[in-house]
Design a protein around this motif. Sequence first.
Motif, PDB file in Angstrom:
ATOM      1  N   CYS A 181       2.576   0.039 -10.391  1.00 28.69           N
ATOM      2  CA  CYS A 181       2.909  -0.881  -9.299  1.00 28.69           C
ATOM      3  C   CYS A 181       3.719  -0.192  -8.201  1.00 28.69           C
ATOM      4  O   CYS A 181       3.539  -0.487  -7.023  1.00 28.69           O
ATOM      5  CB  CYS A 181       3.688  -2.084  -9.844  1.00 28.69           C
ATOM      6  SG  CYS A 181       3.837  -3.422  -8.649  1.00 28.69           S
ATOM      7  N   GLN A 182       4.585   0.747  -8.585  1.00 22.43           N
ATOM      8  CA  GLN A 182       5.369   1.457  -7.567  1.00 22.43           C
ATOM      9  C   GLN A 182       4.435   2.236  -6.636  1.00 22.43           C
ATOM     10  O   GLN A 182       4.619   2.269  -5.426  1.00 22.43           O
ATOM     11  CB  GLN A 182       6.375   2.398  -8.259  1.00 22.43           C
ATOM     12  CG  GLN A 182       7.414   3.014  -7.348  1.00 22.43           C
ATOM     13  CD  GLN A 182       8.532   2.067  -6.941  1.00 22.43           C
ATOM     14  OE1 GLN A 182       8.474   0.866  -7.166  1.00 22.43           O
ATOM     15  NE2 GLN A 182       9.561   2.596  -6.313  1.00 22.43           N
ATOM     16  N   SER A 184       1.322   1.383  -6.064  1.00 22.10           N
ATOM     17  CA  SER A 184       0.640   0.349  -5.263  1.00 22.10           C
ATOM     18  C   SER A 184       1.494  -0.058  -4.070  1.00 22.10           C
ATOM     19  O   SER A 184       0.996  -0.190  -2.946  1.00 22.10           O
ATOM     20  CB  SER A 184       0.345  -0.892  -6.121  1.00 22.10           C
ATOM     21  OG  SER A 184      -0.532  -0.587  -7.170  1.00 22.10           O
ATOM     22  N   LEU A 185       2.786  -0.267  -4.313  1.00 16.57           N
ATOM     23  CA  LEU A 185       3.700  -0.666  -3.234  1.00 16.57           C
ATOM     24  C   LEU A 185       3.804   0.433  -2.174  1.00 16.57           C
ATOM     25  O   LEU A 185       3.845   0.153  -0.977  1.00 16.57           O
ATOM     26  CB  LEU A 185       5.086  -0.991  -3.807  1.00 16.57           C
ATOM     27  CG  LEU A 185       5.169  -2.266  -4.676  1.00 16.57           C
ATOM     28  CD1 LEU A 185       6.466  -2.285  -5.478  1.00 16.57           C
ATOM     29  CD2 LEU A 185       5.053  -3.524  -3.830  1.00 16.57           C
ATOM     30  N   ILE A 209      11.827  -1.038  -4.715  1.00 11.97           N
ATOM     31  CA  ILE A 209      11.344  -1.290  -3.344  1.00 11.97           C
ATOM     32  C   ILE A 209      12.323  -0.678  -2.340  1.00 11.97           C
ATOM     33  O   ILE A 209      11.911  -0.060  -1.354  1.00 11.97           O
ATOM     34  CB  ILE A 209      11.166  -2.810  -3.110  1.00 11.97           C
ATOM     35  CG1 ILE A 209       9.912  -3.310  -3.845  1.00 11.97           C
ATOM     36  CG2 ILE A 209      11.086  -3.145  -1.618  1.00 11.97           C
ATOM     37  CD1 ILE A 209       9.774  -4.808  -3.926  1.00 11.97           C
ATOM     38  N   ILE A 249       7.973  -7.886   2.077  1.00  8.72           N
ATOM     39  CA  ILE A 249       7.724  -7.647   0.645  1.00  8.72           C
ATOM     40  C   ILE A 249       8.357  -8.781  -0.144  1.00  8.72           C
ATOM     41  O   ILE A 249       9.537  -9.099   0.044  1.00  8.72           O
ATOM     42  CB  ILE A 249       8.320  -6.306   0.178  1.00  8.72           C
ATOM     43  CG1 ILE A 249       7.854  -5.157   1.069  1.00  8.72           C
ATOM     44  CG2 ILE A 249       7.935  -6.033  -1.274  1.00  8.72           C
ATOM     45  CD1 ILE A 249       8.459  -3.818   0.708  1.00  8.72           C
ATOM     46  N   THR A 251       8.331 -10.984  -4.147  1.00 10.10           N
ATOM     47  CA  THR A 251       7.869 -11.223  -5.521  1.00 10.10           C
ATOM     48  C   THR A 251       7.919 -12.730  -5.731  1.00 10.10           C
ATOM     49  O   THR A 251       8.970 -13.276  -6.060  1.00 10.10           O
ATOM     50  CB  THR A 251       8.777 -10.497  -6.541  1.00 10.10           C
ATOM     51  OG1 THR A 251       8.887  -9.124  -6.184  1.00 10.10           O
ATOM     52  CG2 THR A 251       8.215 -10.601  -7.961  1.00 10.10           C
ATOM     53  N   ILE A 282       3.340  -8.090   1.544  1.00  9.73           N
ATOM     54  CA  ILE A 282       3.079  -7.232   0.379  1.00  9.73           C
ATOM     55  C   ILE A 282       3.619  -7.978  -0.833  1.00  9.73           C
ATOM     56  O   ILE A 282       4.825  -8.177  -0.975  1.00  9.73           O
ATOM     57  CB  ILE A 282       3.736  -5.845   0.548  1.00  9.73           C
ATOM     58  CG1 ILE A 282       3.139  -5.129   1.765  1.00  9.73           C
ATOM     59  CG2 ILE A 282       3.561  -5.014  -0.720  1.00  9.73           C
ATOM     60  CD1 ILE A 282       3.838  -3.843   2.145  1.00  9.73           C
ATOM     61  N   ASP A 284       4.392  -8.397  -4.631  1.00  9.31           N
ATOM     62  CA  ASP A 284       4.621  -7.710  -5.900  1.00  9.31           C
ATOM     63  C   ASP A 284       4.379  -8.739  -7.011  1.00  9.31           C
ATOM     64  O   ASP A 284       5.197  -9.617  -7.242  1.00  9.31           O
ATOM     65  CB  ASP A 284       6.061  -7.179  -5.927  1.00  9.31           C
ATOM     66  CG  ASP A 284       6.380  -6.408  -7.208  1.00  9.31           C
ATOM     67  OD1 ASP A 284       5.541  -6.414  -8.125  1.00  9.31           O
ATOM     68  OD2 ASP A 284       7.478  -5.814  -7.285  1.00  9.31           O
ATOM     69  N   CYS A 311       0.004  -6.242  -5.153  1.00  9.58           N
ATOM     70  CA  CYS A 311       0.279  -5.052  -5.961  1.00  9.58           C
ATOM     71  C   CYS A 311       0.721  -5.482  -7.358  1.00  9.58           C
ATOM     72  O   CYS A 311       1.517  -6.411  -7.492  1.00  9.58           O
ATOM     73  CB  CYS A 311       1.408  -4.230  -5.341  1.00  9.58           C
ATOM     74  SG  CYS A 311       1.125  -3.725  -3.640  1.00  9.58           S
TER      75      CYS A 311
END
Length: 472
Positions: A181-182, A184-185, A209, A249, A251, A282, A284, A311
């Motif tokens: 995922c990191q 992807s970010l 992030i 960004i 979540t 973006i 997460d 992501c």
Amino acid sequence: MGHSMSQFKYSRIAAELKNKILSNVWCADERLPSIRKLSNEYQVSKISIQNAMHKLEANGLIKARSRSGYYVVAQEKKTLPPNNTKQNAPSLVTMPDIFHEIMARSAAFDIYPEGNVREPSSHIQTLNRHINRAMRQQAARNALYYGTPEGDFILRKQLSKHYRSRDLSISADDICITSGCQNSLFLALSSCCQPGDTVAIESPSFYGILQLLQILKLNVIEIPASFSDGLPTQALEKAAQQWHIKACIVTPNFATPTGACMPQSEKLALCHLAHKYAFTIIEDDIYGDLGFHFNTQPLKSVDHHHNVILCSSFSKSLSRDLRTGWIMGGKHHKAIVHLSMVNNLANNQAIQQGLAGFISEGHFRRHLMQYRQTLEKQQNELINVLRENWSVPFTYTTPSGGLALMVTFEQKVNCISVYQEAIKEGIIPAPGSLFSTHNAFRHSMRLSFVHEISGKRLIAIKRLGQLIQAHV
């Protein structure tokens, strides 16, 4: 089968009743409806309701009064403290050295890494068998050829199928496999931002992030988030009116460190804002599969203008060791695939092939069902241990999924100082300051319930309480 079904029923009912209590449908000291009434309302047996009540009582949310029934416990109104941090102007990020210390000690989600690690579940053993089989069957081909930059097609097809269960219809062709995922970010930010651009983030925010924003030389504006409902779109809109935001960004489901979950109305409002102010979201989604009692909807499922890049990875839901993630880039898909190829060339084929087989046979779905129950049980155990053993007054979040919760101390405990004392004894809490660029949340810490709170970890949690007491 019957036992697990009834267990699911009472857990689901307990979750619904808990939500009603936390959202003040029933207020402090109010009597709950009778067992018989709730049994009729939910169309389940009285024993299922009784079990749900025991669960809420263990959580300290309700209390039984002799011959009178169950009542809401007053002090629980404090479990979701307000986020009092101020919104600052955009600025470059500087991360403290503690981040590197925590990662170097493998302690990102473990308060006591020297504690025992339980045997892998049968699902992890099954996954390893699938990967080993893929290594044997495709050995010559995998050794001589790279995989495609987009990643294994069958794995992407399985991910597409998996997301349908969460109300997201996405084609395998719109998914690119990444190395976590990191990664992807990183690809998401690199595809839609240039150094010097401004990125909005929720605050508190995941420190990984913050690291990426620092490396990519992006200005960050922190939007103070609700500890229960996540990023507030009203505050984001005010920031968007004042500054040119290039990306946001977020979540939306079980954000770390609080476990906050955005309501559906806010998800829709966020997608509307992205369209109105022409910025990229973006998302997460790394904790999205870890709802205790319900499947969460990704933001991308309500994105009608293709402004969301999703992501995620298997590292939180299945295994840290796989280093396999994915990205759904929408209008940025082509640029992301090209960036991924330049940065990474390709990913491990045997792991992707093994994962594809593992998911297609239903093992991932079964693993998630079991893992969610384990996490909820461990969250309850952690909260009970804190309430019974820590004498310093504190509030805490009670997420309905994810891996962690946030504790905030009413007396101004400096959690960096506590961390520096605790680390000498091998105890590694995650201080709140890690989750902000402006030294906010210094009286808070994140605690994870990934591991069972027993043995050395139980001793470590109790000892941490003593160290906190010493700092008051």
